[in-house]
Design an enzyme around this catalytic site. Structure first.
Site, PDB file in Angstrom:
ATOM      1  CG  ASP A 174       1.151   0.630 -15.153  1.00  0.00           C
ATOM      2  OD1 ASP A 174       0.852   1.690 -14.857  1.00  0.00           O
ATOM      3  OD2 ASP A 174       1.986  -0.254 -14.316  1.00  0.00           O
ATOM      4  CG  ASN A 205     -12.609   5.155 -12.377  1.00  0.00           C
ATOM      5  OD1 ASN A 205     -12.878   5.430 -11.241  1.00  0.00           O
ATOM      6  ND2 ASN A 205     -11.939   3.656 -12.673  1.00  0.00           N
ATOM      7  CE1 TYR A 216      -7.418   7.431  -2.655  1.00  0.00           C
ATOM      8  CE2 TYR A 216      -8.480   8.111  -0.818  1.00  0.00           C
ATOM      9  CZ  TYR A 216      -8.711   7.702  -2.265  1.00  0.00           C
ATOM     10  OH  TYR A 216      -9.669   7.448  -2.918  1.00  0.00           O
ATOM     11  CB  ALA A 247      -1.864  14.557  -0.275  1.00  0.00           C
ATOM     12  CE  LYS A 262      -8.499   9.444  -5.882  1.00  0.00           C
ATOM     13  NZ  LYS A 262      -8.743   9.203  -7.035  1.00  0.00           N
TER      14      LYS A 262
HETATM   15  N1  LIG Z   1     -14.202   2.593  -3.861  1.00  0.00           N
HETATM   16  C1  LIG Z   1     -14.450   3.615  -2.943  1.00  0.00           C
HETATM   17  O1  LIG Z   1     -14.916   3.534  -1.937  1.00  0.00           O
HETATM   18  C2  LIG Z   1     -13.806   4.868  -3.370  1.00  0.00           C
HETATM   19  C3  LIG Z   1     -14.059   6.027  -2.710  1.00  0.00           C
HETATM   20  C4  LIG Z   1     -13.517   7.422  -3.443  1.00  0.00           C
HETATM   21  C5  LIG Z   1     -12.712   7.331  -4.043  1.00  0.00           C
HETATM   22  N2  LIG Z   1     -12.646   6.085  -5.333  1.00  0.00           N
HETATM   23  C6  LIG Z   1     -11.886   6.228  -6.287  1.00  0.00           C
HETATM   24  O2  LIG Z   1     -12.538   5.467  -7.427  1.00  0.00           O
HETATM   25  C7  LIG Z   1     -11.711   5.393  -8.413  1.00  0.00           C
HETATM   26  C8  LIG Z   1     -12.080   3.976  -8.870  1.00  0.00           C
HETATM   27  O3  LIG Z   1     -11.716   3.008  -7.984  1.00  0.00           O
HETATM   28  P1  LIG Z   1     -12.818   1.743  -7.598  1.00  0.00           P
HETATM   29  O4  LIG Z   1     -13.279   1.978  -6.083  1.00  0.00           O
HETATM   30  O5  LIG Z   1     -13.515   1.383  -8.594  1.00  0.00           O
HETATM   31  O6  LIG Z   1     -11.774   0.559  -7.103  1.00  0.00           O
HETATM   32  P2  LIG Z   1     -11.074  -0.699  -8.075  1.00  0.00           P
HETATM   33  O7  LIG Z   1     -12.255  -1.492  -8.394  1.00  0.00           O
HETATM   34  O8  LIG Z   1      -9.891  -0.830  -7.276  1.00  0.00           O
HETATM   35  O9  LIG Z   1     -10.600   0.235  -9.560  1.00  0.00           O
HETATM   36  C9  LIG Z   1      -9.436   0.856  -9.798  1.00  0.00           C
HETATM   37  C10 LIG Z   1      -9.081   0.171 -11.358  1.00  0.00           C
HETATM   38  O10 LIG Z   1      -7.695   1.118 -11.603  1.00  0.00           O
HETATM   39  C11 LIG Z   1      -7.126   0.302 -12.343  1.00  0.00           C
HETATM   40  N3  LIG Z   1      -5.658   0.162 -12.169  1.00  0.00           N
HETATM   41  C12 LIG Z   1      -5.134   0.664 -11.024  1.00  0.00           C
HETATM   42  N4  LIG Z   1      -3.800   0.829 -11.290  1.00  0.00           N
HETATM   43  C13 LIG Z   1      -3.616   0.940 -12.629  1.00  0.00           C
HETATM   44  C14 LIG Z   1      -2.544   1.382 -13.380  1.00  0.00           C
HETATM   45  N5  LIG Z   1      -1.475   1.396 -12.941  1.00  0.00           N
HETATM   46  N6  LIG Z   1      -2.836   1.351 -14.886  1.00  0.00           N
HETATM   47  C15 LIG Z   1      -4.087   0.994 -15.236  1.00  0.00           C
HETATM   48  N7  LIG Z   1      -5.157   1.115 -14.605  1.00  0.00           N
HETATM   49  C16 LIG Z   1      -4.926   0.895 -13.182  1.00  0.00           C
HETATM   50  C17 LIG Z   1      -7.545  -1.259 -11.768  1.00  0.00           C
HETATM   51  O11 LIG Z   1      -7.358  -2.178 -12.695  1.00  0.00           O
HETATM   52  P3  LIG Z   1      -6.020  -3.115 -13.013  1.00  0.00           P
HETATM   53  O12 LIG Z   1      -5.498  -3.378 -11.524  1.00  0.00           O
HETATM   54  O13 LIG Z   1      -6.093  -4.322 -13.718  1.00  0.00           O
HETATM   55  O14 LIG Z   1      -5.072  -2.093 -13.371  1.00  0.00           O
HETATM   56  C18 LIG Z   1      -8.882  -1.089 -11.327  1.00  0.00           C
HETATM   57  O15 LIG Z   1      -9.715  -1.561 -12.428  1.00  0.00           O
HETATM   58  C19 LIG Z   1     -10.327   5.389  -7.866  1.00  0.00           C
HETATM   59  O16 LIG Z   1      -9.575   6.558  -8.287  1.00  0.00           O
HETATM   60  C20 LIG Z   1     -10.454   5.670  -6.261  1.00  0.00           C
HETATM   61  O17 LIG Z   1      -9.609   6.340  -5.694  1.00  0.00           O
HETATM   62  C21 LIG Z   1     -13.018   4.940  -4.647  1.00  0.00           C
END
Ligand SMILES: NC(=O)c1ccc[n+]([C@@H]2O[C@H](COP(=O)([O-])OP(=O)(O)OC[C@H]3O[C@@H](n4cnc5c(N)ncnc54)[C@H](OP(=O)(O)O)[C@@H]3O)[C@@H](O)[C@H]2O)c1
Length: 254
Positions: A64, A91, A155, A157, A159
C-alpha cells in the site's frame, strides 16, 4: 514480445505504481516490451501476479503506497534487484465523487494521501537514484487536474496539486538532468469508477455520457494512455520537462 516494438528502454529500470490494473498494468507491459525491467506495485497480489504473467521483464511488490515506509521499500526493492533506477511512474490513484454538501474529513485525507502524499514520498525516495541515472518521473494526472469537476472537487484538487508538483519539481531538478512530466488521461475504460464505489449500472451510464462528450467519439483504452506515458518517459525526449500532456480525445477542447 512483438518484435516491432523498439527497445528504447533496454537496460533501464522503472517503477510503476498501480500496476495491477488499468493504465498502470498497460504501462508496465509497454515499458517491459520496450526493454525496461519494471517493478509493478499495488495492493492486490493476484492482480499484480496477472500483470507479471504478461511479461518476463516485470516483477511485482504488493504494498500500500500510503503505508509508513512504503516509498523507501518500493525504491530499495527495485534498486537492490537491478542496481539502478531510471523511471518512476506515479500512477496509483483513485477518484472520489463528493459534493461540497457531502464533504467529510476522512475522504479528503484519504484522497490526498493516495494522490498527492504517496507520489511525493515515492519521488523523494527515488530522487538520489534518478540523479545518478539522469532519470525521469511521470505523474498520472487527469483532465480534471486542470478543469473543474462539479461533484468531484477534491479529486480535481488532488490532480491539480500533482500537476503543480510536476512543474515545480521539473524546475527544481532540471539542472541535475532529472525530468518530471505528467500525463493527464481523459475518460479511460478501467476499474477506476468501480473502485470509486459506483455500482455497475452507474459505471455504464457515466461511460456512455463520456463517450457522447469526447470529440473523437470513444473513451480511451489503457494502452492509449500507456503509450504516451512511455513516450514522455523516453530518454530521447531529454529536452521535455515540466509538461502536462493531456490524452483525452479532445475532451478538454469541448
Ligand atoms: N480511468 C480514467 O478514466 C482516468 C482518468 C483520468 C485519470 N486517471 C488516473 O489514472 C490512474 C490509474 O487509474 P486507472 O484508471 O487505471 O484505475 P484503476 O484500474 O482503478 O487503477 C488504479 C490502481 O491503483 C492501485 N492502487 C490504489 N490504491 C493503492 C494504494 N493505496 N497502494 C498501491 N496501489 C494502489 C490499484 O490497485 P490495488 O487496488 O490493488 O491497490 C489499481 O491497480 C489514477 O491515478 C487515476 O486517477 C484515470
Amino acid at each position: 514480445m512483438p518484435s516491432s516494438v523498439p527497445r528504447h528502454f533496454s537496460g533501464l529500470v522503472a517503477i510503476v505504481t498501480g500496476a495491477g490494473s488499468g493504465i498502470g498494468r498497460a504501462t508496465a507491459v509497454a515499458l517491459a516490451e520496450s526493454g525496461a525491467r519494471v517493478l509493478g506495485v499495488g495492493r492486490r497480489q493476484a492482480a499484480l501476479a496477472e500483470t507479471a504473467r504478461a511479461h518476463d521483464g516485470i516483477a511485482v511488490l504488493p504494498v500500500d503506497v500510503r503505508a509508513d515506509g512504503a516509498a523507501g521499500r518500493v525504491v530499495s526493492t527495485a534498486v537492490q534487484r537491478w542496481g539502478r533506477l531510471d523511471l518512476l511512474v506515479n500512477n496509483a490513484g483513485a477518484a472520489s465523487l463528493m459534493s461540497l454538501a457531502d464533504t467529510d474529513h476522512a475522504t479528503i485525507t484519504d484522497l490526498f494521501d493516495l494522490n498527492v502524499t504517496a507520489p511525493s514520498l515515492l519521488a523523494h525516495a527515488a530522487l538520489p537514484h534518478l540523479r545518478e541515472t539522469s532519470g525521469a518521473i511521470v505523474n498520472v494526472s487527469s483532465t480534471y487536474g486542470h478543469r473543474p469537476l462539479a461533484g468531484g472537487a477534491h479529486y480535481a484538487a488532488t490532480k491539480s496539486a500533482l500537476e503543480q508538483l510536476t512543474r515545480s519539481w521539473a524546475l527544481e531538478l532540471a539542472a541535475e538532468g532529472v525530468r518530471v512530466n505528467a500525463v493527464a488521461p481523459g475518460p479511460t475504460e478501467t476499474e477506476a469508477l468501480a473502485a470509486a464505489g459506483l455500482p455497475p449500472e452507474d459505471v455504464r451510464r457515466v461511460r456512455a455520457a463520456e463517450r457522447e462528450r469526447v470529440p473523437t467519439g470513444r473513451v480511451a483504452v489503457p494502452e492509449d494512455i500507456a503509450d504516451w506515458i512511455v513516450r514522455v518517459a523516453d530518454p530521447r525526449g531529454a529536452f521535455v520537462t515540466g509538461q502536462v500532456l493531456t490524452v483525452d480525445g479532445g475532451l478538454e477542447l469541448s
